[in-house]
Design a protein around this motif. Structure first.
Motif, PDB file in Angstrom:
ATOM      1  N   CYS A 140     -12.420 -39.382 -56.378  1.00 25.52           N
ATOM      2  CA  CYS A 140     -12.662 -38.231 -55.503  1.00 25.52           C
ATOM      3  C   CYS A 140     -13.726 -38.555 -54.457  1.00 25.52           C
ATOM      4  CB  CYS A 140     -13.085 -37.017 -56.326  1.00 25.52           C
ATOM      5  SG  CYS A 140     -11.769 -36.335 -57.351  1.00 25.52           S
ATOM      6  N   ARG A 183      -1.744 -37.115 -59.688  1.00 26.31           N
ATOM      7  CA  ARG A 183      -2.205 -35.791 -59.272  1.00 26.31           C
ATOM      8  C   ARG A 183      -3.716 -35.757 -59.355  1.00 26.31           C
ATOM      9  NH1 ARG A 183       1.066 -30.931 -61.531  1.00 26.31           N
ATOM     10  NH2 ARG A 183      -0.242 -30.068 -59.907  1.00 26.31           N
ATOM     11  N   GLU A 218      -7.107 -34.444 -58.927  1.00 24.76           N
ATOM     12  CA  GLU A 218      -7.650 -33.094 -58.772  1.00 24.76           C
ATOM     13  C   GLU A 218      -9.145 -33.201 -58.550  1.00 24.76           C
ATOM     14  OE1 GLU A 218      -6.371 -30.542 -61.933  1.00 24.76           O
ATOM     15  OE2 GLU A 218      -4.298 -31.220 -61.760  1.00 24.76           O
ATOM     16  N   CYS A 219      -9.538 -32.953 -57.305  1.00 25.81           N
ATOM     17  CA  CYS A 219     -10.948 -33.043 -56.924  1.00 25.81           C
ATOM     18  C   CYS A 219     -11.461 -31.663 -56.560  1.00 25.81           C
ATOM     19  CB  CYS A 219     -11.107 -33.970 -55.717  1.00 25.81           C
ATOM     20  SG  CYS A 219     -10.514 -35.643 -55.993  1.00 25.81           S
TER      21      CYS A 219
END
Length: 162
Positions: free
Chosen positions: A135, A149, A151-152
């Motif tokens: 991220c 996928r 996710e940040c």
């Protein structure tokens, strides 16, 4: 972790070991203890990354895991590393590598294996005290989300390194 996740994890383990007896024992233990190989069971604990080495913007090597990729990102390739026909991420590979090296240099790197890529390398989620390294690479414009996928938190959202 819910029971179904434990059962699936132990079923994977039992196929490697073979036999219904092993499956039965593992299913029984799943209800009592959870599965240590499952990423959810590792949670935020992870494993310390000893002697980390960074080759490029999405590659990290730790003594515990060997040559590994960071989950969910793709970074610019070092010169000569972009295979013909592949859509490689634009940007400066040295800047991307140096940014990841700076993140790793902050110390206290923890990782957990989420998957294995088609080349047999571990795919890791790694973090330092500031958060997820993938991220942070995306937020710095040194990598793009790809291959999963990622996710940040909203504070990590950024554009590609184009």
């Amino acid at each position: 972790m819910h029971l179904l996740g434990r059962v699936k994890c132990h079923m994977r383990l039992s196929r490697r070991a073979g036999g219904a007896l092993v499956l039965g024992l593992l299913l029984g233990s799943a209800m009592l203890s959870g599965c240590n190989n499952d990423a959810d069971a590792q949670g935020a604990r992870g494993t310390p990354c000893s002697r980390p080495y960074v080759y490029d913007g999405d590659y990290i090597r730790c003594d515990e895991f060997g040559r590994s990729r960071l989950y969910g990102i793709d970074a610019p390739e070092m010169p000569g590393a972009c295979r013909p026909g592949r859509n490689c991420v634009p940007g400066d590979p040295y800047d991307s590598r140096d940014n990841l090296r700076a993140l790793v240099a902050k110390g206290n790197i923890m990782c957990r294996q989420l998957d294995t890529d088609r080349y047999g390398r571990p795919v890791l989620q790694c973090w330092n005290e500031d958060g997820d390294l993938a991220c942070q690479q995306v937020a710095a414009g040194q990598a793009v989300p790809r291959y999963g996928r990622l996710e940040c938190p909203p504070s990590y959202q950024s554009s590609s390194p184009e």
